[in-house]
Motif scaffolding. Structure first.
Motif, PDB file in Angstrom:
ATOM      1  N   ALA A  94       0.829  -1.199   0.000  1.00 47.76           N
ATOM      2  CA  ALA A  94       0.000   0.000   0.000  1.00 47.76           C
ATOM      3  C   ALA A  94       0.862   1.246   0.000  1.00 47.76           C
ATOM      4  O   ALA A  94       2.023   1.216   0.410  1.00 47.76           O
ATOM      5  CB  ALA A  94      -0.913   0.010   1.229  1.00 47.76           C
ATOM      6  N   THR A  95       0.262   2.333  -0.468  1.00 48.87           N
ATOM      7  CA  THR A  95       0.923   3.619  -0.335  1.00 48.87           C
ATOM      8  C   THR A  95       0.979   3.952   1.155  1.00 48.87           C
ATOM      9  O   THR A  95       0.349   3.273   1.965  1.00 48.87           O
ATOM     10  CB  THR A  95       0.151   4.707  -1.115  1.00 48.87           C
ATOM     11  OG1 THR A  95      -1.200   4.736  -0.652  1.00 48.87           O
ATOM     12  CG2 THR A  95       0.183   4.441  -2.614  1.00 48.87           C
ATOM     13  N   GLU A  96       1.706   4.983   1.522  1.00 46.80           N
ATOM     14  CA  GLU A  96       1.912   5.265   2.945  1.00 46.80           C
ATOM     15  C   GLU A  96       1.507   6.683   3.324  1.00 46.80           C
ATOM     16  O   GLU A  96       2.246   7.400   3.977  1.00 46.80           O
ATOM     17  CB  GLU A  96       3.371   4.998   3.316  1.00 46.80           C
ATOM     18  CG  GLU A  96       3.743   3.546   3.161  1.00 46.80           C
ATOM     19  CD  GLU A  96       5.177   3.243   3.561  1.00 46.80           C
ATOM     20  OE1 GLU A  96       5.901   4.167   3.988  1.00 46.80           O
ATOM     21  OE2 GLU A  96       5.566   2.077   3.441  1.00 46.80           O
ATOM     22  N   ARG A  97       0.290   7.058   2.929  1.00 46.75           N
ATOM     23  CA  ARG A  97      -0.226   8.369   3.340  1.00 46.75           C
ATOM     24  C   ARG A  97      -0.801   8.255   4.749  1.00 46.75           C
ATOM     25  O   ARG A  97      -1.329   7.214   5.132  1.00 46.75           O
ATOM     26  CB  ARG A  97      -1.315   8.828   2.378  1.00 46.75           C
ATOM     27  CG  ARG A  97      -0.782   9.137   0.986  1.00 46.75           C
ATOM     28  CD  ARG A  97      -1.839   9.811   0.133  1.00 46.75           C
ATOM     29  NE  ARG A  97      -3.113   9.108   0.185  1.00 46.75           N
ATOM     30  CZ  ARG A  97      -3.661   8.466  -0.835  1.00 46.75           C
ATOM     31  NH1 ARG A  97      -3.057   8.429  -1.993  1.00 46.75           N
ATOM     32  NH2 ARG A  97      -4.828   7.870  -0.703  1.00 46.75           N
ATOM     33  N   GLY A  98      -0.720   9.317   5.476  1.00 47.95           N
ATOM     34  CA  GLY A  98      -1.306   9.352   6.810  1.00 47.95           C
ATOM     35  C   GLY A  98      -2.725   9.880   6.769  1.00 47.95           C
ATOM     36  O   GLY A  98      -3.185  10.392   5.742  1.00 47.95           O
ATOM     37  N   GLY A  99      -3.418   9.739   7.863  1.00 46.31           N
ATOM     38  CA  GLY A  99      -4.785  10.224   7.938  1.00 46.31           C
ATOM     39  C   GLY A  99      -5.280  10.135   9.367  1.00 46.31           C
ATOM     40  O   GLY A  99      -4.511   9.874  10.290  1.00 46.31           O
ATOM     41  N   PRO A 100      -6.589  10.318   9.553  1.00 43.70           N
ATOM     42  CA  PRO A 100      -7.153  10.225  10.905  1.00 43.70           C
ATOM     43  C   PRO A 100      -6.874   8.859  11.522  1.00 43.70           C
ATOM     44  O   PRO A 100      -6.878   7.836  10.832  1.00 43.70           O
ATOM     45  CB  PRO A 100      -8.652  10.420  10.677  1.00 43.70           C
ATOM     46  CG  PRO A 100      -8.759  11.099   9.343  1.00 43.70           C
ATOM     47  CD  PRO A 100      -7.584  10.634   8.547  1.00 43.70           C
ATOM     48  N   LEU A 101      -6.645   8.844  12.812  1.00 40.96           N
ATOM     49  CA  LEU A 101      -6.291   7.625  13.532  1.00 40.96           C
ATOM     50  C   LEU A 101      -7.324   6.510  13.317  1.00 40.96           C
ATOM     51  O   LEU A 101      -6.963   5.361  13.066  1.00 40.96           O
ATOM     52  CB  LEU A 101      -6.115   7.917  15.027  1.00 40.96           C
ATOM     53  CG  LEU A 101      -5.720   6.719  15.887  1.00 40.96           C
ATOM     54  CD1 LEU A 101      -4.393   6.127  15.427  1.00 40.96           C
ATOM     55  CD2 LEU A 101      -5.646   7.117  17.348  1.00 40.96           C
TER      56      LEU A 101
END
Length: 145
Positions: A94-101
């Motif tokens: 998977a790509t490794e973008r962050g987001g809400p927990l």
């Protein structure tokens, strides 16, 4: 008599050397397409796209290239399926973008369950269930988009 034996042998060879025709069983062919997760957690628009893997033509097992969108990131994987319902998922990336927990937790749970898939079934042409093992076995349910 010698010519008849040679001709018979040549005919036998020609009939046995036909091209290897590998066709996808219809039950497995129905897996191809785009699916949307409906459970256990469908609070995000998680998708799964299955396409036949042209590098590995079907024999007893059919290979698929999978991709999709999870809660935050896009992903890809390889799947192998058999007509008896056996399914194995490998190489989930998977790509490794962050987001809400919360979204990241849903996504990690989905990836963990996807990696643990061992069986599938299709109760209808528009419903797909992937059964997974692991610490908390369960079912990922999808509907055809």
């Amino acid at each position: 008599m010698k010519h008849i034996a040679i001709a018979a042998f040549a005919i036998l060879l020609m009939t046995q050397c036909s091209p290897d025709k590998r066709e996808v069983p219809p039950t497995i062919g129905k897996l191809v397409g785009t699916w949307q997760l409906t459970g256990p957690d469908s609070s995000y628009a998680v998708t799964l796209r299955l396409a036949l893997n042209p590098a590995n033509p079907p024999k007893d097992i059919t290979h698929f290239e999978a991709s999709g969108q999870s809660a935050i990131n896009s992903y890809n994987a390889f799947l192998s399926a058999a007509v008896d319902g056996l399914m194995v998922v490998t190489s989930v990336n998977a790509t490794e973008r962050g987001g809400p927990l919360v979204a990241m937790q849903v996504e990690q749970t989905y990836f963990t369950n996807l990696r643990a898939v061992v069986r599938y079934d299709m109760p209808t042409d528009n419903r797909l269930r992937l059964y997974f093992g692991g610490d908390k076995p369960g079912v990922l349910t999808f509907r055809r988009m």
